[in-house]
Design a protein around this motif. Sequence first.
Motif, short mmCIF file in Angstrom:
data_model
loop_
_atom_site.label_atom_id
_atom_site.label_comp_id
_atom_site.label_asym_id
_atom_site.label_seq_id
_atom_site.Cartn_x
_atom_site.Cartn_y
_atom_site.Cartn_z
N ARG A 1 21.89 5.24 -17.09
CA ARG A 1 23.02 5.03 -17.94
C ARG A 1 23.59 3.61 -17.85
O ARG A 1 24.43 3.22 -18.63
CB ARG A 1 24.03 6.07 -17.50
N TYR A 2 23.10 2.85 -16.89
CA TYR A 2 23.69 1.54 -16.70
C TYR A 2 23.44 0.63 -17.88
O TYR A 2 22.39 0.61 -18.47
CB TYR A 2 23.15 0.90 -15.42
N ARG A 3 24.45 -0.13 -18.18
CA ARG A 3 24.31 -1.07 -19.26
C ARG A 3 23.72 -2.37 -18.73
O ARG A 3 23.72 -2.61 -17.53
CB ARG A 3 25.68 -1.36 -19.85
N ALA A 4 23.25 -3.17 -19.63
CA ALA A 4 22.73 -4.47 -19.22
C ALA A 4 23.76 -5.54 -19.58
O ALA A 4 24.28 -5.56 -20.69
CB ALA A 4 21.41 -4.75 -19.89
N LEU A 5 24.04 -6.39 -18.63
CA LEU A 5 25.00 -7.47 -18.85
C LEU A 5 24.52 -8.38 -19.98
O LEU A 5 25.29 -8.89 -20.76
CB LEU A 5 25.16 -8.27 -17.56
N GLN B 1 29.27 5.07 -24.97
CA GLN B 1 29.71 5.97 -23.91
C GLN B 1 30.93 6.77 -24.34
O GLN B 1 31.12 7.90 -23.94
CB GLN B 1 30.04 5.17 -22.66
N LYS C 1 40.76 -3.59 -12.35
CA LYS C 1 40.65 -2.74 -13.52
C LYS C 1 39.45 -1.79 -13.39
O LYS C 1 39.55 -0.61 -13.71
CB LYS C 1 40.51 -3.62 -14.76
N MET C 2 38.36 -2.32 -12.92
CA MET C 2 37.15 -1.51 -12.83
C MET C 2 37.16 -0.59 -11.62
O MET C 2 36.51 0.44 -11.61
CB MET C 2 35.92 -2.42 -12.76
N TYR D 1 39.87 -8.26 -13.08
CA TYR D 1 38.72 -7.48 -13.53
C TYR D 1 38.37 -6.42 -12.48
O TYR D 1 38.14 -5.25 -12.80
CB TYR D 1 37.53 -8.40 -13.78
N GLU E 1 28.48 -1.73 -12.94
CA GLU E 1 28.21 -1.26 -14.27
C GLU E 1 26.94 -1.83 -14.88
O GLU E 1 26.27 -1.18 -15.66
CB GLU E 1 29.40 -1.55 -15.18
N PHE E 2 26.65 -3.04 -14.49
CA PHE E 2 25.48 -3.70 -15.07
C PHE E 2 24.50 -4.02 -13.96
O PHE E 2 24.67 -4.98 -13.23
CB PHE E 2 25.87 -5.01 -15.75
N ARG E 3 23.46 -3.22 -13.86
CA ARG E 3 22.60 -3.44 -12.72
C ARG E 3 21.69 -4.65 -12.88
O ARG E 3 20.95 -5.00 -11.98
CB ARG E 3 21.78 -2.18 -12.42
N ASP E 4 21.74 -5.31 -14.02
CA ASP E 4 20.90 -6.50 -14.14
C ASP E 4 21.55 -7.73 -13.52
O ASP E 4 20.95 -8.79 -13.46
CB ASP E 4 20.47 -6.77 -15.59
N VAL E 5 22.79 -7.57 -13.02
CA VAL E 5 23.44 -8.67 -12.32
C VAL E 5 22.57 -9.15 -11.18
O VAL E 5 22.48 -10.34 -10.87
CB VAL E 5 24.82 -8.21 -11.79
N LEU F 1 33.22 -6.60 -21.98
CA LEU F 1 33.36 -6.48 -20.52
C LEU F 1 34.46 -5.53 -20.11
O LEU F 1 34.36 -4.78 -19.16
CB LEU F 1 33.68 -7.84 -19.93
N PHE F 2 35.57 -5.63 -20.82
CA PHE F 2 36.73 -4.86 -20.40
C PHE F 2 36.77 -3.48 -21.02
O PHE F 2 37.64 -2.70 -20.77
CB PHE F 2 38.02 -5.63 -20.72
N LYS F 3 35.82 -3.21 -21.87
CA LYS F 3 35.76 -1.89 -22.48
C LYS F 3 34.58 -1.13 -21.92
O LYS F 3 33.58 -1.72 -21.55
CB LYS F 3 35.54 -2.02 -23.99
N ARG F 4 34.74 0.14 -21.88
CA ARG F 4 33.54 0.93 -21.63
C ARG F 4 32.72 0.90 -22.92
O ARG F 4 33.27 0.76 -24.01
CB ARG F 4 33.92 2.36 -21.26
N ASP F 5 31.48 1.06 -22.76
CA ASP F 5 30.57 0.99 -23.90
C ASP F 5 31.00 1.95 -25.01
O ASP F 5 31.42 3.05 -24.75
CB ASP F 5 29.18 1.38 -23.40
N VAL G 1 25.83 -7.31 -23.18
CA VAL G 1 27.25 -7.61 -23.35
C VAL G 1 27.44 -9.07 -23.72
O VAL G 1 28.23 -9.42 -24.59
CB VAL G 1 28.03 -7.28 -22.06
N ILE H 1 20.49 -11.82 -12.21
CA ILE H 1 21.15 -13.01 -12.71
C ILE H 1 21.63 -13.91 -11.57
O ILE H 1 21.64 -15.13 -11.69
CB ILE H 1 22.34 -12.60 -13.62
#
Lengths: 408, 272
Positions: free
Chosen positions: A26-30, A48, B263-264, B260, B180-184, A41-45, A33, B187
């Motif tokens: 389920r993870y999104r890709a940065l 989703q 918030k998360m 950030y 949330e973003f595992r591609d970090v 960034l500040f919103k959930r997808d 974004v 990066i």
Amino acid sequence: MTHKKSAITIDDLGKRYLLGSGGGERYRALRDVIVNGITGLFKRDRSQQEQKEFWALRNVSLRVEEGKSFGVIGRNGAGKSTLLKLISQITEPTEGEIRLRGRVASLLEVGTGFHPELTGRENIFMNGSIMGMTNAEIKRKFDEIVDFAEIAKFLDTPVKRYSSGMYVRLAFAVAAHLETEILLIDEVLAVGDAKFQKKCLSKMENVSASGKTIMFVSHNMASVKNLCSKCIWLDSGRVKMIDDADKVIDSYLLAGEEMGAQKVWNDQDAPQNSWVKMRSVRLLNESEEPAANFKTSEPVLIELVFEVADDGNRIVTGYHMFRRGTFLFSASDQDHNEEKNIRYGKGVHKVVCVVPANLLNYGEHNLEFVIGVNNAQIKTGEVLSFRVFNDYPTEWLGEVRPKLEWRI
Amino acid sequence: MKERIIKRRKGFISIDLKELWVYRELFWFLAWRDILIRYKQAAIGIAWAVVQPLLTMVVFSVIFGGLAKLPSDGVPYPILTFTALLPWQFFANSMRASSQSLVGNSAIITKIYFPRIIIPTSAVISGVIDFAISFVILIGMMGWFRVMPTLNFLFLPLFIFLAFIAALGVGLWLSALNVEFRDVFYIVPFLIQAGQYFSPVAYSSSIIPAQWKFWYSLNPLVGVIDGFRWCILGAPAPDWNNLMVSTLAMVALFVSGLIYYKKMERTFADII
Ligand SMILES: Nc1ncnc2c1ncn2[C@@H]1O[C@H](COP(=O)(O)OP(=O)(O)OP(=O)(O)O)[C@@H](O)[C@H]1O
Ligand SMILES: [Mg+2]
């Protein structure tokens, strides 16, 4: 009015999860974004938000008096662990509120916070500190913890070399001995051996007698009855009943909601057709004793007893295995040579399927049994439930965790 | 005893300093654990902490000082780069460690409550050991090359603090993003590579043309590294305007990271 103060007060509590979260894919890709703009960034997808939401817990209100023990029961997925997670502040309520008087220590899973590379001693300090204890407080309790866990000899051994029994003992000891006013325990004693379970229960009685408030989740009704004066029965996230523990447990058992390690049918309600009738199903451990809790390193024996009315029928038995609602696999004694499937004559038969050790992953598993006769089928629905515990200190991702051959 | 109320937090999220104080020892405990594990698993851990900056220094000195003949502000080139490597390696290691910190600790995050901000912070703190080791090497090198420290040295703690804040700012961003973003994960190495060339690590910032200085200084590390060189080598004092720009950029990075993260943080346990 001079009634006792309450340690935990819960008002109209609710927790909503997004279905399908907590998984791996389920993870999104940065990258996406960045392409779609930083505001994401500040919103959930969006996708989703369109996902289905569901309430793991809703409209729960209760009060636990100081120094009392409170039981939490309910079927798998009823929201018991979620309730404890909310109280221990691990996750945030979606609605409602919780008022707490005192510090909370929680033991939600065996060995929480233990690091396999660290020694028992190091882990005690680490764990205590994560639960908000100061160094001085942990030192004060250190000997008692070691004593209770019976690991004095292994204090300086990395915990990855501990047996799973030692692991639970230490984890429980730390949580139970810390100087908090509230103790939350979620279904962890099931891993230890019978002797240790007894010891833990009597420790909890002591702890409770000494004025600590305990909230205790268990599928073992006898121990809930023993320890708790009050009890809540959760059903699909809603309160079904809150009352004296005896009353709640009786109603719960009467409702027959608890899926267990065995099921025996009487003549009328057995799944059947004109050729076969299910008699009983149950789970056994390696030594062929009935069991509902297994370690990942243990085989699970699945036994099915059924009765056949006549000779000469093509009969195939099998089952479907589910893990946390996911269909894991189906197994059957079917032979590809159809002729060979005529092997159960008139009479009662018992078949046992051995699920090998090191195949199932940790967690709740459910079973549905199926018997195919000629071209018809009878099914039991999910009737058995068992739990697999990690032998290994860290969680393993995926629905199964097979031990495979590695050529290195 | 006072009652604590737990409910859904709304609006701008404040930081509960009192709670952080209660958990103050956990910062050290987690950092101590990371260090312990690092050095337990690999006896070469310490050796690596020594060899890596030294090797980098040699490479930079040969290429930039020796071959490219870049100016070295009157100190031996090895010392020039090593002084910069001190904060830079600390920063880069922090970035690596903190970006993985939350995901690496998911087992405790989903089962115990404690202020979540402790995790990336400890990851940054655990880099202090490597920093200290490098520092000792630097002192040895200064003896060897006969570079005398000046009184500016007294300002070093200030720049160490700034390096810490910069590392924490980036750490907060990356750790929360990584949940949330595992591609970090993929990066970060790239960011570190790029960052090294956009910071005055292998060269002195005096070679940057004046008209670009402002933009260059938006990199928070520029202020930190220039500061280090000024304190340790008595290099020309950083231009105060540019230092201001750098520091403001750093504060912006840190504050935005904090916002950030906070918030998360509320959903870490649900989605990690
Ligand atoms: N992080 C999460 N994201 C999405 N759904 C979740 C999450 N955690 C739990 N759930 C779901 O919430 C429901 C309640 O789960 P919970 O773990 O509280 O059940 P439980 O009563 O403890 O069950 P068990 O007896 O199996 O431990 C389940 O349907 C579960 O799948
Ligand atoms: Mg549970």
